[in-house]
Write a protein that holds these residues in place. Structure first.
Motif, PDB file in Angstrom:
ATOM      1  N   ASP A 180       1.244  -9.949   4.698  1.00  0.00           N
ATOM      2  CA  ASP A 180       2.583  -9.783   5.255  1.00  0.00           C
ATOM      3  C   ASP A 180       2.880  -8.278   5.347  1.00  0.00           C
ATOM      4  OD1 ASP A 180       5.407 -11.656   5.295  1.00  0.00           O
ATOM      5  OD2 ASP A 180       5.639  -9.476   5.115  1.00  0.00           O
ATOM      6  N   GLN A 181       3.487  -7.861   6.445  1.00  0.00           N
ATOM      7  CA  GLN A 181       3.766  -6.428   6.644  1.00  0.00           C
ATOM      8  C   GLN A 181       4.592  -5.824   5.518  1.00  0.00           C
ATOM      9  OE1 GLN A 181       2.976  -3.587   8.213  1.00  0.00           O
ATOM     10  NE2 GLN A 181       1.357  -4.945   8.909  1.00  0.00           N
ATOM     11  N   THR A 182       5.408  -6.672   4.863  1.00  0.00           N
ATOM     12  CA  THR A 182       6.328  -6.132   3.857  1.00  0.00           C
ATOM     13  C   THR A 182       5.849  -6.348   2.418  1.00  0.00           C
ATOM     14  OG1 THR A 182       7.587  -8.182   4.009  1.00  0.00           O
ATOM     15  CG2 THR A 182       8.374  -6.339   5.315  1.00  0.00           C
ATOM     16  N   SER A 183       4.632  -6.908   2.261  1.00  0.00           N
ATOM     17  CA  SER A 183       4.138  -7.101   0.887  1.00  0.00           C
ATOM     18  C   SER A 183       3.682  -5.764   0.318  1.00  0.00           C
ATOM     19  CB  SER A 183       2.970  -8.086   0.860  1.00  0.00           C
ATOM     20  OG  SER A 183       1.792  -7.446   1.330  1.00  0.00           O
ATOM     21  N   TYR A 184       3.642  -5.684  -1.008  1.00  0.00           N
ATOM     22  CA  TYR A 184       3.131  -4.466  -1.629  1.00  0.00           C
ATOM     23  C   TYR A 184       1.616  -4.364  -1.475  1.00  0.00           C
ATOM     24  CZ  TYR A 184       7.696  -3.343  -3.719  1.00  0.00           C
ATOM     25  OH  TYR A 184       9.006  -2.985  -3.917  1.00  0.00           O
ATOM     26  N   HIS A 185       0.945  -5.517  -1.285  1.00  0.00           N
ATOM     27  CA  HIS A 185      -0.491  -5.464  -0.968  1.00  0.00           C
ATOM     28  C   HIS A 185      -0.692  -4.657   0.318  1.00  0.00           C
ATOM     29  CE1 HIS A 185      -1.094  -8.737  -3.902  1.00  0.00           C
ATOM     30  NE2 HIS A 185      -2.394  -8.501  -3.807  1.00  0.00           N
ATOM     31  N   THR A 186       0.115  -4.952   1.339  1.00  0.00           N
ATOM     32  CA  THR A 186      -0.016  -4.238   2.618  1.00  0.00           C
ATOM     33  C   THR A 186       0.368  -2.767   2.467  1.00  0.00           C
ATOM     34  OG1 THR A 186       0.415  -6.251   3.856  1.00  0.00           O
ATOM     35  CG2 THR A 186       0.794  -4.185   5.024  1.00  0.00           C
ATOM     36  N   TYR A 187       1.455  -2.527   1.757  1.00  0.00           N
ATOM     37  CA  TYR A 187       1.901  -1.146   1.516  1.00  0.00           C
ATOM     38  C   TYR A 187       0.761  -0.332   0.910  1.00  0.00           C
ATOM     39  CZ  TYR A 187       4.456   2.555  -1.132  1.00  0.00           C
ATOM     40  OH  TYR A 187       4.885   3.736  -1.678  1.00  0.00           O
ATOM     41  N   MET A 188       0.141  -0.878  -0.144  1.00  0.00           N
ATOM     42  CA  MET A 188      -0.910  -0.123  -0.841  1.00  0.00           C
ATOM     43  C   MET A 188      -2.149   0.053   0.042  1.00  0.00           C
ATOM     44  SD  MET A 188       0.414   0.913  -3.618  1.00  0.00           S
ATOM     45  CE  MET A 188      -1.061   1.835  -4.047  1.00  0.00           C
ATOM     46  N   ALA A 189      -2.473  -0.996   0.811  1.00  0.00           N
ATOM     47  CA  ALA A 189      -3.639  -0.895   1.702  1.00  0.00           C
ATOM     48  C   ALA A 189      -3.393   0.226   2.713  1.00  0.00           C
ATOM     49  CB  ALA A 189      -3.864  -2.229   2.415  1.00  0.00           C
ATOM     50  N   GLU A 190      -2.202   0.226   3.305  1.00  0.00           N
ATOM     51  CA  GLU A 190      -1.919   1.221   4.344  1.00  0.00           C
ATOM     52  C   GLU A 190      -1.796   2.639   3.794  1.00  0.00           C
ATOM     53  OE1 GLU A 190       1.459  -0.325   6.452  1.00  0.00           O
ATOM     54  OE2 GLU A 190       0.188  -1.690   7.632  1.00  0.00           O
ATOM     55  N   GLN A 191      -1.151   2.752   2.648  1.00  0.00           N
ATOM     56  CA  GLN A 191      -0.922   4.092   2.096  1.00  0.00           C
ATOM     57  C   GLN A 191      -2.167   4.690   1.452  1.00  0.00           C
ATOM     58  OE1 GLN A 191       1.778   5.930   2.526  1.00  0.00           O
ATOM     59  NE2 GLN A 191       2.640   4.244   3.705  1.00  0.00           N
ATOM     60  N   LEU A 192      -2.975   3.818   0.817  1.00  0.00           N
ATOM     61  CA  LEU A 192      -4.032   4.354  -0.043  1.00  0.00           C
ATOM     62  C   LEU A 192      -5.377   3.653   0.060  1.00  0.00           C
ATOM     63  CD1 LEU A 192      -3.799   6.705  -1.996  1.00  0.00           C
ATOM     64  CD2 LEU A 192      -3.255   5.097  -3.824  1.00  0.00           C
ATOM     65  N   PHE A 193      -5.376   2.342  -0.139  1.00  0.00           N
ATOM     66  CA  PHE A 193      -6.649   1.660  -0.366  1.00  0.00           C
ATOM     67  C   PHE A 193      -7.548   1.637   0.875  1.00  0.00           C
ATOM     68  CE2 PHE A 193      -4.219  -1.052  -3.729  1.00  0.00           C
ATOM     69  CZ  PHE A 193      -4.164   0.051  -4.571  1.00  0.00           C
ATOM     70  N   ASN A 194      -6.958   1.667   2.064  1.00  0.00           N
ATOM     71  CA  ASN A 194      -7.790   1.707   3.276  1.00  0.00           C
ATOM     72  C   ASN A 194      -8.393   3.096   3.511  1.00  0.00           C
ATOM     73  OD1 ASN A 194      -7.118  -0.897   3.791  1.00  0.00           O
ATOM     74  ND2 ASN A 194      -5.681  -0.473   5.465  1.00  0.00           N
ATOM     75  N   HIS A 195      -7.965   4.078   2.735  1.00  0.00           N
ATOM     76  CA  HIS A 195      -8.366   5.461   3.018  1.00  0.00           C
ATOM     77  C   HIS A 195      -9.312   6.058   1.982  1.00  0.00           C
ATOM     78  CE1 HIS A 195      -5.121   5.493   6.002  1.00  0.00           C
ATOM     79  NE2 HIS A 195      -4.447   4.812   5.096  1.00  0.00           N
ATOM     80  N   LEU A 196      -9.313   5.496   0.767  1.00  0.00           N
ATOM     81  CA  LEU A 196     -10.164   6.058  -0.289  1.00  0.00           C
ATOM     82  C   LEU A 196     -10.942   4.929  -0.970  1.00  0.00           C
ATOM     83  CD1 LEU A 196      -7.260   7.954  -0.567  1.00  0.00           C
ATOM     84  CD2 LEU A 196      -8.838   9.128  -2.056  1.00  0.00           C
ATOM     85  N   ASN A 197     -12.130   5.264  -1.470  1.00  0.00           N
ATOM     86  CA  ASN A 197     -12.981   4.234  -2.077  1.00  0.00           C
ATOM     87  C   ASN A 197     -12.830   4.163  -3.587  1.00  0.00           C
ATOM     88  OD1 ASN A 197     -14.193   3.095   0.206  1.00  0.00           O
ATOM     89  ND2 ASN A 197     -15.479   4.925   0.405  1.00  0.00           N
ATOM     90  N   PHE A 198     -11.778   3.463  -4.020  1.00  0.00           N
ATOM     91  CA  PHE A 198     -11.582   3.257  -5.454  1.00  0.00           C
ATOM     92  C   PHE A 198     -12.611   2.261  -5.970  1.00  0.00           C
ATOM     93  CE2 PHE A 198      -7.407   4.715  -4.062  1.00  0.00           C
ATOM     94  CZ  PHE A 198      -7.022   5.564  -5.086  1.00  0.00           C
ATOM     95  N   LYS A 199     -12.822   2.294  -7.277  1.00  0.00           N
ATOM     96  CA  LYS A 199     -13.759   1.341  -7.891  1.00  0.00           C
ATOM     97  C   LYS A 199     -13.234  -0.092  -7.738  1.00  0.00           C
ATOM     98  CE  LYS A 199     -16.467   0.655 -12.024  1.00  0.00           C
ATOM     99  NZ  LYS A 199     -16.886   1.248 -13.286  1.00  0.00           N
TER     100      LYS A 199
END
Ligand code: GLP
Length: 234
Positions: free
Chosen positions: A72-91
């Motif tokens: 969902d566009q407004t979930s925190y999962h989406t927020y984190m993916a867009e802001q951070l997780f799609n851009h850096l390779n965390f463990k």
């Protein structure tokens, strides 16, 4: 509590970002607690710009709304993916599961995860009513991850992220104050005049469950990074 007062939100992000990177760089493994909302956006932008090495970092988020699909566009999962997780390779990246019939089990699973990966450094914002994560006023200081009914004030503050006011979820799954207090180190960021009252209570008020952030007075390694407006009533 260690308090750092800077000029504006941009400087808050810079100070917090640098402290965070310094904490995890070179560590074999590090668990980083992350937050959502407006306050961390500048910090996540710096992560996207500088792309620090994060393959040793496991992230755990504070909270998630109940009843929203992960994508969902407004979930925190989406927020984190867009802001951070799609851009850096965390463990690894973890958020509570708010989209399940068995929310009690989701809370239990998240607490187990936090036991397995104790948080080394937790980033926090603060709500206008003094909430941390989604721990609303009245939450006992020893609560583990739990389900909360959001207050009118919190739903109101967060409605800007939703198309219609009635789309703002009524409940959330959140790390409890007890879970947050187990973090070895905490950085709380707050900017703007709207946060001034909550910042004043957090720093100078009595320990009081009606201002959840006062619990941080009992933690031995907290840094509050605020701008002049947020600090103006102190
Ligand atoms: C939200 C979040 C919190 C956040 C706080 C402040 O409800 N659940 O984790 O710290 O409210 O949000 P903002 O940074 O947008 O002011």
């Amino acid at each position: 509590m260690n308090v750092i007062v800077v000029k504006n939100a941009e400087e808050i992000s810079k100070v917090a970002y640098e402290k965070m990177v310094k904490a995890f760089e070179g560590k074999a493994e590090f668990t980083l607690g992350l937050a959502t909302g407006g306050s961390p956006l500048g910090i996540y932008e710096l992560f996207r710009i500088h792309k620090p090495e994060v393959s040793n970092v496991i992230t755990v988020n504070l909270d998630e709304y109940v009843g929203l699909a992960e994508d969902d566009q407004t979930s925190y999962h989406t927020y984190m993916a867009e802001q951070l997780f799609n851009h850096l390779n965390f463990k690894e990246n973890h958020l509570p599961n708010g989209n399940t019939k068995n929310l009690e089990e989701a809370c239990k699973n998240y607490e187990e995860l936090l036991q397995k990966h104790p948080v080394d450094l937790q980033l926090l914002g603060i709500g206008e009513n003094g909430h941390i994560a989604f721990n609303e006023p009245g939450t006992p200081f020893d609560t583990p991850t739990h389900i909360v009914e959001l207050t009118e004030s919190t739903r109101n503050a967060n409605k800007i992220y939703f198309e219609n006011e009635e789309d703002v979820p009524t409940h959330a799954v959140t790390m409890g104050i007890g879970s947050i207090m187990r973090a070895k180190e905490i950085i709380l960021v707050a900017s703007g005049i709207k946060k001034a009252e909550a910042v004043k209570e957090m720093l100078n008020g009595k320990l009081d469950i009606n201002c959840p952030a006062t619990a941080l007075q009992n933690h031995n390694n907290v840094t509050i990074v605020v701008d002049e407006e947020a600090y103006s009533l102190c």
